[in-house]
Design a protein around this motif. Structure first.
Motif, PDB file in Angstrom:
ATOM      1  N   PHE A 179       0.867  -0.985   0.089  1.00 40.26           N
ATOM      2  CA  PHE A 179       0.123  -0.004   0.049  1.00 40.26           C
ATOM      3  C   PHE A 179       0.938   1.237   0.052  1.00 40.26           C
ATOM      4  N   ASP A 180       1.970   1.287   0.943  1.00 40.55           N
ATOM      5  CA  ASP A 180       2.841   2.389   1.134  1.00 40.55           C
ATOM      6  C   ASP A 180       3.621   2.919  -0.438  1.00 40.55           C
ATOM      7  N   GLU A 181       3.629   1.593  -1.191  1.00 37.99           N
ATOM      8  CA  GLU A 181       4.385   2.110  -2.299  1.00 37.99           C
ATOM      9  C   GLU A 181       3.450   2.544  -3.399  1.00 37.99           C
ATOM     10  N   LEU A 182       2.178   2.078  -3.644  1.00 33.02           N
ATOM     11  CA  LEU A 182       1.117   2.451  -4.138  1.00 33.02           C
ATOM     12  C   LEU A 182       0.783   3.844  -3.947  1.00 33.02           C
ATOM     13  N   TYR A 215      -6.534   5.394   7.276  1.00 31.64           N
ATOM     14  CA  TYR A 215      -6.970   6.171   8.348  1.00 31.64           C
ATOM     15  C   TYR A 215      -5.902   7.184   8.578  1.00 31.64           C
ATOM     16  N   ASP A 216      -4.647   6.994   8.494  1.00 34.10           N
ATOM     17  CA  ASP A 216      -3.723   7.824   8.791  1.00 34.10           C
ATOM     18  C   ASP A 216      -3.325   8.991   7.740  1.00 34.10           C
ATOM     19  N   LYS A 217      -4.173   8.905   6.724  1.00 34.74           N
ATOM     20  CA  LYS A 217      -4.294   9.675   5.639  1.00 34.74           C
ATOM     21  C   LYS A 217      -5.101  10.725   5.350  1.00 34.74           C
ATOM     22  N   GLU A 239      -5.747  13.636   6.550  1.00 30.20           N
ATOM     23  CA  GLU A 239      -5.342  15.129   6.521  1.00 30.20           C
ATOM     24  C   GLU A 239      -4.687  15.448   5.148  1.00 30.20           C
ATOM     25  N   GLU A 240      -3.862  14.323   4.890  1.00 24.56           N
ATOM     26  CA  GLU A 240      -2.729  14.585   3.758  1.00 24.56           C
ATOM     27  C   GLU A 240      -3.737  14.515   2.434  1.00 24.56           C
ATOM     28  N   LEU A 241      -4.726  13.670   2.342  1.00 24.37           N
ATOM     29  CA  LEU A 241      -5.745  13.521   1.268  1.00 24.37           C
ATOM     30  C   LEU A 241      -6.341  14.855   1.207  1.00 24.37           C
ATOM     31  N   ALA A 242      -6.981  15.496   2.222  1.00 21.29           N
ATOM     32  CA  ALA A 242      -7.806  16.669   2.310  1.00 21.29           C
ATOM     33  C   ALA A 242      -6.887  18.056   1.637  1.00 21.29           C
ATOM     34  N   ASN A 243      -5.657  17.906   2.103  1.00 22.51           N
ATOM     35  CA  ASN A 243      -4.654  19.045   1.924  1.00 22.51           C
ATOM     36  C   ASN A 243      -4.414  18.873   0.433  1.00 22.51           C
ATOM     37  N   ARG A 244      -4.163  17.620  -0.219  1.00 19.49           N
ATOM     38  CA  ARG A 244      -3.967  17.600  -1.632  1.00 19.49           C
ATOM     39  C   ARG A 244      -4.925  17.733  -2.236  1.00 19.49           C
ATOM     40  N   ALA A 245      -6.313  17.656  -1.929  1.00 17.27           N
ATOM     41  CA  ALA A 245      -7.358  17.757  -2.611  1.00 17.27           C
ATOM     42  C   ALA A 245      -7.578  19.399  -2.796  1.00 17.27           C
ATOM     43  N   LEU A 255     -11.798  10.236   0.000  1.00 16.72           N
ATOM     44  CA  LEU A 255     -12.374  11.014   1.177  1.00 16.72           C
ATOM     45  C   LEU A 255     -13.591  10.717   1.578  1.00 16.72           C
ATOM     46  N   PHE A 256     -14.384  10.463   0.457  1.00 21.61           N
ATOM     47  CA  PHE A 256     -15.860  10.346   0.929  1.00 21.61           C
ATOM     48  C   PHE A 256     -16.049   8.989   1.428  1.00 21.61           C
ATOM     49  N   HIS A 257     -15.112   7.915   1.152  1.00 22.37           N
ATOM     50  CA  HIS A 257     -15.424   6.630   1.740  1.00 22.37           C
ATOM     51  C   HIS A 257     -14.778   6.384   3.210  1.00 22.37           C
ATOM     52  N   LEU A 258     -13.829   7.460   3.512  1.00 23.37           N
ATOM     53  CA  LEU A 258     -13.391   7.235   4.753  1.00 23.37           C
ATOM     54  C   LEU A 258     -14.238   7.778   5.892  1.00 23.37           C
ATOM     55  N   PRO A 259     -14.050   7.136   7.181  1.00 21.47           N
ATOM     56  CA  PRO A 259     -14.591   7.860   8.256  1.00 21.47           C
ATOM     57  C   PRO A 259     -14.079   9.077   8.711  1.00 21.47           C
ATOM     58  N   LEU A 260     -14.810  10.051   9.082  1.00 17.06           N
ATOM     59  CA  LEU A 260     -14.346  11.291   9.382  1.00 17.06           C
ATOM     60  C   LEU A 260     -13.611  11.134  10.711  1.00 17.06           C
ATOM     61  N   PRO A 261     -12.250  11.967  10.562  1.00 16.04           N
ATOM     62  CA  PRO A 261     -11.688  12.131  11.800  1.00 16.04           C
ATOM     63  C   PRO A 261     -12.376  12.726  12.949  1.00 16.04           C
ATOM     64  N   LYS A 262     -11.700  12.662  14.172  1.00 18.29           N
ATOM     65  CA  LYS A 262     -12.820  13.498  15.439  1.00 18.29           C
ATOM     66  C   LYS A 262     -12.772  14.976  15.190  1.00 18.29           C
ATOM     67  N   SER A 263     -11.794  15.650  14.552  1.00 16.70           N
ATOM     68  CA  SER A 263     -11.876  16.881  14.272  1.00 16.70           C
ATOM     69  C   SER A 263     -11.617  17.165  12.633  1.00 16.70           C
ATOM     70  N   VAL A 264     -12.410  17.605  11.960  1.00 18.51           N
ATOM     71  CA  VAL A 264     -12.262  17.954  10.590  1.00 18.51           C
ATOM     72  C   VAL A 264     -11.787  19.348  10.441  1.00 18.51           C
ATOM     73  N   ASN A 265     -10.839  19.457   9.556  1.00 18.19           N
ATOM     74  CA  ASN A 265      -9.993  20.758   8.942  1.00 18.19           C
ATOM     75  C   ASN A 265     -11.056  21.468   8.556  1.00 18.19           C
ATOM     76  N   VAL A 266     -11.465  22.915   9.401  1.00 19.03           N
ATOM     77  CA  VAL A 266     -12.471  23.619   8.651  1.00 19.03           C
ATOM     78  C   VAL A 266     -12.196  24.137   7.386  1.00 19.03           C
ATOM     79  N   ALA A 267     -10.719  24.330   6.970  1.00 19.64           N
ATOM     80  CA  ALA A 267     -10.644  24.625   5.776  1.00 19.64           C
ATOM     81  C   ALA A 267     -11.020  23.872   4.781  1.00 19.64           C
ATOM     82  N   PHE A 268     -10.835  22.773   4.929  1.00 16.30           N
ATOM     83  CA  PHE A 268     -11.351  21.357   4.046  1.00 16.30           C
ATOM     84  C   PHE A 268     -12.950  21.603   3.936  1.00 16.30           C
TER      85      PHE A 268
END
Length: 182
Positions: free
Chosen positions: A32-35, A66-68, A70-76, A92-105
């Protein structure tokens, strides 16, 4: 394996090949990390095809990401390519939301719901994400989302965005009626 994956992803890729790559990564999570690294490749086709494979993975195995979030949101938020943006937002739509969502996103999603320079796919998935974020973590903002979506002039949007608009409005109405009945 990176060079093998990169070689496969640089070819003219089909849905079947992307699904095979996704299955291979799911069965061998160490790949996965390679992909994921290839999703930022300078070659647009490699980045596109790897994001497509990641989208397939996110549909059935969101835990890979799960740990990606914020990175995916920033890239978007920084993407200038509509195809890559659509893929990032769908992942991002398929992922569960983190406890705190970036307001900028969230603001980014709200702006893109009605942005005339965005594709209908980006507008639609932005509406879905804004609704998902608000209904889950910021219910006080649902009325704002509702007003924005209600004020969309349907003549400016294609059927996909109009359909999403109607479904979100229906979901907001249902959300509020459920809250009243609680």
């Amino acid at each position: 394996m990176t060079s093998e994956l990169k070689k496969l992803l640089s070819l003219k890729t089909s849905k079947v090949l992307v699904e095979e790559i996704a299955k291979k990564v799911i069965s061998s999570p160490e790949l996965f990390d390679e992909l994921f690294i290839l999703t930022t490749d300078k070659n647009r086709n490699i980045a596109w095809h790897s994001l497509w494979a990641c989208l397939k993975i996110s549909e059935s195995h969101p835990s890979f990401f799960y740990d990606k979030y914020e990175e995916l949101a920033n890239r978007a938020m920084n993407s200038e390519d509509s195809t890559l943006l659509r893929l990032l937002l769908n992942i991002l739509f398929h992922l569960p939301l983190p406890k705190s969502v970036n307001v900028a996103f969230l603001d980014f999603c709200i702006l893109n719901m009605t942005a005339p320079d965005k594709t209908s796919a980006c507008q639609s998935i932005s509406m879905k994400l804004a609704y998902k974020i608000c209904s889950t973590t910021h219910p006080e903002l649902l009325r704002e989302i509702k007003v924005i979506i209600e004020n969309m002039d349907e003549s400016y949007y294609n059927p996909a965005a109009i359909s999403t608009r109607k479904n979100i409005l229906r979901s907001i109405k249902k959300y509020h009626s459920n809250r009243i009945n609680e």
